[in-house]
Design a protein around this motif. Structure first.
Motif, PDB file in Angstrom:
ATOM      1  N   LEU A  58       0.832  -1.204   0.000  1.00  0.00           N
ATOM      2  CA  LEU A  58       0.000   0.000   0.000  1.00  0.00           C
ATOM      3  C   LEU A  58       0.867   1.255   0.000  1.00  0.00           C
ATOM      4  O   LEU A  58       0.530   2.257  -0.652  1.00  0.00           O
ATOM      5  CB  LEU A  58      -0.925  -0.006   1.219  1.00  0.00           C
ATOM      6  N   MET A  59       1.982   1.202   0.708  1.00  0.00           N
ATOM      7  CA  MET A  59       2.909   2.339   0.713  1.00  0.00           C
ATOM      8  C   MET A  59       3.457   2.580  -0.689  1.00  0.00           C
ATOM      9  O   MET A  59       3.536   3.724  -1.151  1.00  0.00           O
ATOM     10  CB  MET A  59       4.043   2.079   1.699  1.00  0.00           C
ATOM     11  N   LYS A  60       3.821   1.503  -1.361  1.00  0.00           N
ATOM     12  CA  LYS A  60       4.352   1.631  -2.724  1.00  0.00           C
ATOM     13  C   LYS A  60       3.309   2.235  -3.657  1.00  0.00           C
ATOM     14  O   LYS A  60       3.622   3.099  -4.490  1.00  0.00           O
ATOM     15  CB  LYS A  60       4.804   0.259  -3.235  1.00  0.00           C
ATOM     16  N   GLU A  61       2.061   1.801  -3.504  1.00  0.00           N
ATOM     17  CA  GLU A  61       0.971   2.330  -4.337  1.00  0.00           C
ATOM     18  C   GLU A  61       0.793   3.833  -4.140  1.00  0.00           C
ATOM     19  O   GLU A  61       0.363   4.541  -5.051  1.00  0.00           O
ATOM     20  CB  GLU A  61      -0.340   1.624  -3.994  1.00  0.00           C
ATOM     21  N   ASN A  62       1.141   4.312  -2.931  1.00  0.00           N
ATOM     22  CA  ASN A  62       0.950   5.723  -2.608  1.00  0.00           C
ATOM     23  C   ASN A  62       2.264   6.508  -2.598  1.00  0.00           C
ATOM     24  O   ASN A  62       2.326   7.613  -2.057  1.00  0.00           O
ATOM     25  CB  ASN A  62       0.253   5.844  -1.243  1.00  0.00           C
ATOM     26  N   ASN A  63       3.293   5.926  -3.220  1.00  0.00           N
ATOM     27  CA  ASN A  63       4.597   6.601  -3.365  1.00  0.00           C
ATOM     28  C   ASN A  63       5.196   7.037  -2.027  1.00  0.00           C
ATOM     29  O   ASN A  63       5.721   8.155  -1.893  1.00  0.00           O
ATOM     30  CB  ASN A  63       4.471   7.814  -4.292  1.00  0.00           C
ATOM     31  N   ILE A  64       5.103   6.141  -1.039  1.00  0.00           N
ATOM     32  CA  ILE A  64       5.637   6.427   0.291  1.00  0.00           C
ATOM     33  C   ILE A  64       6.979   5.730   0.461  1.00  0.00           C
ATOM     34  O   ILE A  64       7.127   4.547   0.126  1.00  0.00           O
ATOM     35  CB  ILE A  64       4.653   5.965   1.387  1.00  0.00           C
ATOM     36  N   ASN A  65       7.937   6.450   0.992  1.00  0.00           N
ATOM     37  CA  ASN A  65       9.280   5.924   1.237  1.00  0.00           C
ATOM     38  C   ASN A  65       9.232   4.637   2.062  1.00  0.00           C
ATOM     39  O   ASN A  65       8.682   4.616   3.161  1.00  0.00           O
ATOM     40  CB  ASN A  65      10.093   7.001   1.977  1.00  0.00           C
ATOM     41  N   ASP A  66       9.819   3.567   1.532  1.00  0.00           N
ATOM     42  CA  ASP A  66       9.835   2.292   2.261  1.00  0.00           C
ATOM     43  C   ASP A  66      11.264   1.794   2.472  1.00  0.00           C
ATOM     44  O   ASP A  66      11.514   0.589   2.538  1.00  0.00           O
ATOM     45  CB  ASP A  66       8.996   1.227   1.540  1.00  0.00           C
ATOM     46  N   GLU A  67      12.224   2.729   2.585  1.00  0.00           N
ATOM     47  CA  GLU A  67      13.614   2.319   2.760  1.00  0.00           C
ATOM     48  C   GLU A  67      13.847   1.641   4.108  1.00  0.00           C
ATOM     49  O   GLU A  67      14.745   0.817   4.249  1.00  0.00           O
ATOM     50  CB  GLU A  67      14.549   3.523   2.610  1.00  0.00           C
ATOM     51  N   TYR A  68      13.043   1.998   5.106  1.00  0.00           N
ATOM     52  CA  TYR A  68      13.138   1.341   6.407  1.00  0.00           C
ATOM     53  C   TYR A  68      12.044   0.298   6.527  1.00  0.00           C
ATOM     54  O   TYR A  68      10.864   0.595   6.299  1.00  0.00           O
ATOM     55  CB  TYR A  68      12.998   2.351   7.552  1.00  0.00           C
ATOM     56  N   ILE A  69      12.420  -0.926   6.889  1.00  0.00           N
ATOM     57  CA  ILE A  69      11.452  -2.006   7.126  1.00  0.00           C
ATOM     58  C   ILE A  69      11.676  -2.530   8.537  1.00  0.00           C
ATOM     59  O   ILE A  69      12.806  -2.842   8.923  1.00  0.00           O
ATOM     60  CB  ILE A  69      11.605  -3.146   6.099  1.00  0.00           C
ATOM     61  N   ARG A  70      10.619  -2.627   9.299  1.00  0.00           N
ATOM     62  CA  ARG A  70      10.752  -3.081  10.683  1.00  0.00           C
ATOM     63  C   ARG A  70      11.186  -4.546  10.743  1.00  0.00           C
ATOM     64  O   ARG A  70      10.599  -5.394  10.053  1.00  0.00           O
ATOM     65  CB  ARG A  70       9.428  -2.926  11.431  1.00  0.00           C
ATOM     66  N   PRO A  71      12.164  -4.878  11.580  1.00  0.00           N
ATOM     67  CA  PRO A  71      12.560  -6.279  11.749  1.00  0.00           C
ATOM     68  C   PRO A  71      11.404  -7.116  12.302  1.00  0.00           C
ATOM     69  O   PRO A  71      10.601  -6.627  13.100  1.00  0.00           O
ATOM     70  CB  PRO A  71      13.708  -6.207  12.766  1.00  0.00           C
TER      71      PRO A  71
END
Length: 221
Positions: A58-71
């Motif tokens: 959903l973040m990708k669909e809305n052009n939201i930065n996803d460089e950080y992913i929670r462990p």
């Protein structure tokens, strides 16, 4: 400014499954918090902390930065919100952020004006934090049910009159909390010892844990 906003949005939830990306008037809940943070223009970074592939999509669909992913180990039912924030801050440690705003993903009625006014409180007062609160308006007769199914006062009538009757009583409504990063690391808490309340009207302070809360939130929205 050197401010960071952290929006915790793990995929699971103990009481209301997938509540962080529940559709709310056609839009995932966490997007409201994200958009308010962006519109406020207060933050150098707005980070959605998630391990969920659904939320990342959903973040990708809305052009939201996803460089950080929670462990994954910080996305369990017993994971500490403090550890979640520490992980984000350590990931961006070279940014040297001064202030952190923890914004719950389930606060769609809170808007950029609330964030701006509460930030003003933080910067104009000698405090280390500002916490979104709602005034407690119920009677003092707080009752708790015991294991034997009987009820008893949580605070005795005399104790209430002696200690609290002349004071304003607020509760943290789970909307957002500002804290200076230095205080956060030294105190290991997202509510600073030296914090003041930002008072939200009751309809903005719905704490989303059940389907009933979601219906109430929809009514107020």
């Amino acid at each position: 400014m050197k401010n960071i906003a952290i929006i915790p949005a793990r995929g699971g939830s103990k009481r209301l499954p997938k509540k962080n990306f529940e559709k709310f008037f056609g839009k995932p809940l966490f997007l409201y918090s994200y958009e308010s943070a962006i519109k406020s223009e207060l933050f150098d970074k707005v980070i959605i902390s998630t391990e969920s592939n659904e939320i990342l999509s959903l973040m990708k669909e809305n052009n939201i930065n996803d460089e950080y992913i929670r462990p994954k180990h910080l996305a369990q039912d017993d994971s500490s919100l403090i550890d979640v924030c520490i992980d984000v801050l350590n990931y961006y440690k070279n940014e040297n952020f001064i202030n952190m705003c923890l914004i719950w993903a389930t606060s769609p009625i809170v808007n950029e004006e609330d964030l701006a006014l509460s930030y003003k409180q933080l910067t104009e007062n000698q405090v280390d934090g500002v916490v979104a609160c709602t005034e407690y308006t119920h009677s003092s007769d707080l009752l708790v049910q015991q294991d034997d199914k009987l009820i008893k006062p949580l605070i005795s009538y005399n104790e209430y009159n002696d200690c609290y009757a002349s004071k304003n009583i607020f509760f943290d409504c789970g909307a957002f909390s500002w804290i200076k990063v230095e205080a956060f690391f030294s105190e290991r808490n997202w509510v600073a010892k030296k914090a003041m309340p930002y008072i939200l009207p009751y309809y903005k302070g719905v704490d989303l844990d059940t389907k009933g809360d979601l219906e109430l939130l929809s009514f107020y929205y």
